[in-house]
Design a protein around this motif. Sequence first.
Motif, PDB file in Angstrom:
ATOM      1  N   CYS A  21       0.845  -1.198   0.105  1.00  0.00           N
ATOM      2  CA  CYS A  21       0.114   0.021  -0.192  1.00  0.00           C
ATOM      3  C   CYS A  21       0.783   1.242   0.077  1.00  0.00           C
ATOM      4  O   CYS A  21       2.052   1.189   0.217  1.00  0.00           O
ATOM      5  N   PHE A  22       0.240   2.465  -0.100  1.00  0.00           N
ATOM      6  CA  PHE A  22       0.886   3.667  -0.215  1.00  0.00           C
ATOM      7  C   PHE A  22       0.064   4.389   1.019  1.00  0.00           C
ATOM      8  O   PHE A  22      -0.655   4.088   1.572  1.00  0.00           O
ATOM      9  N   TYR A  23       1.052   5.364   1.486  1.00  0.00           N
ATOM     10  CA  TYR A  23       0.813   5.915   2.730  1.00  0.00           C
ATOM     11  C   TYR A  23       1.039   7.561   2.215  1.00  0.00           C
ATOM     12  O   TYR A  23       1.996   7.745   1.989  1.00  0.00           O
ATOM     13  N   LEU A  24      -0.155   8.267   2.286  1.00  0.00           N
ATOM     14  CA  LEU A  24      -0.187   9.733   1.992  1.00  0.00           C
ATOM     15  C   LEU A  24      -0.041  10.490   3.361  1.00  0.00           C
ATOM     16  O   LEU A  24      -0.854  10.245   4.236  1.00  0.00           O
ATOM     17  N   GLN A  25       1.097  11.206   3.447  1.00  0.00           N
ATOM     18  CA  GLN A  25       1.588  11.850   4.842  1.00  0.00           C
ATOM     19  C   GLN A  25       1.085  13.319   4.160  1.00  0.00           C
ATOM     20  O   GLN A  25       1.819  13.720   3.596  1.00  0.00           O
ATOM     21  N   PHE A  26       0.320  14.185   5.048  1.00  0.00           N
ATOM     22  CA  PHE A  26      -0.049  15.486   4.452  1.00  0.00           C
ATOM     23  C   PHE A  26      -0.276  16.156   5.618  1.00  0.00           C
ATOM     24  O   PHE A  26      -1.240  15.867   6.261  1.00  0.00           O
ATOM     25  N   LYS A  27       0.284  17.144   5.839  1.00  0.00           N
ATOM     26  CA  LYS A  27       0.045  18.187   7.256  1.00  0.00           C
ATOM     27  C   LYS A  27      -0.132  17.499   8.323  1.00  0.00           C
ATOM     28  O   LYS A  27      -1.295  17.741   9.157  1.00  0.00           O
ATOM     29  N   GLY A  28       0.525  16.476   8.779  1.00  0.00           N
ATOM     30  CA  GLY A  28       0.338  15.790  10.085  1.00  0.00           C
ATOM     31  C   GLY A  28      -0.517  14.629  10.040  1.00  0.00           C
ATOM     32  O   GLY A  28      -0.715  13.912  11.040  1.00  0.00           O
ATOM     33  N   ALA A  29      -1.204  14.314   8.812  1.00  0.00           N
ATOM     34  CA  ALA A  29      -2.161  13.219   9.098  1.00  0.00           C
ATOM     35  C   ALA A  29      -1.778  12.123   7.900  1.00  0.00           C
ATOM     36  O   ALA A  29      -0.782  12.432   6.997  1.00  0.00           O
TER      37      ALA A  29
END
Length: 111
Positions: A21-29
């Motif tokens: 899977c991919f994990y999108l990390q964006f602005k702390g989430a």
Amino acid sequence: MNHTIYHTANGKLIQNDTDNCFYLQFKGAEYRMAVCALIAFKNRLDQLNIEEMLLSDASLNAIEIIPLCNREHLLVLTLDEIIEMKDLVPGTLVMLELNSIVQQRIVRAVV
């Protein structure tokens, strides 16, 4: 094993080999996405017309709500965040394709 595929000032996309899977990390989430969810998210971003949003007088057009494919999360993005996502997600896919091309060339050179 995690691999950061592409990053911007506020986000990054990580590939996890263990769960594919991919994990999108964006602005702390952080948001978990399967490959199909990542592609669906990119397609949704592609549908957004930045030029139209910039030229619109309506302030409501400055925010977009995007449900992720798994429906577990909704992303509420401002215009600046949408522009950054339009760099982050396609940039990730380009890096993945580039990696695939390099691997194909290496295999051809060895065989």
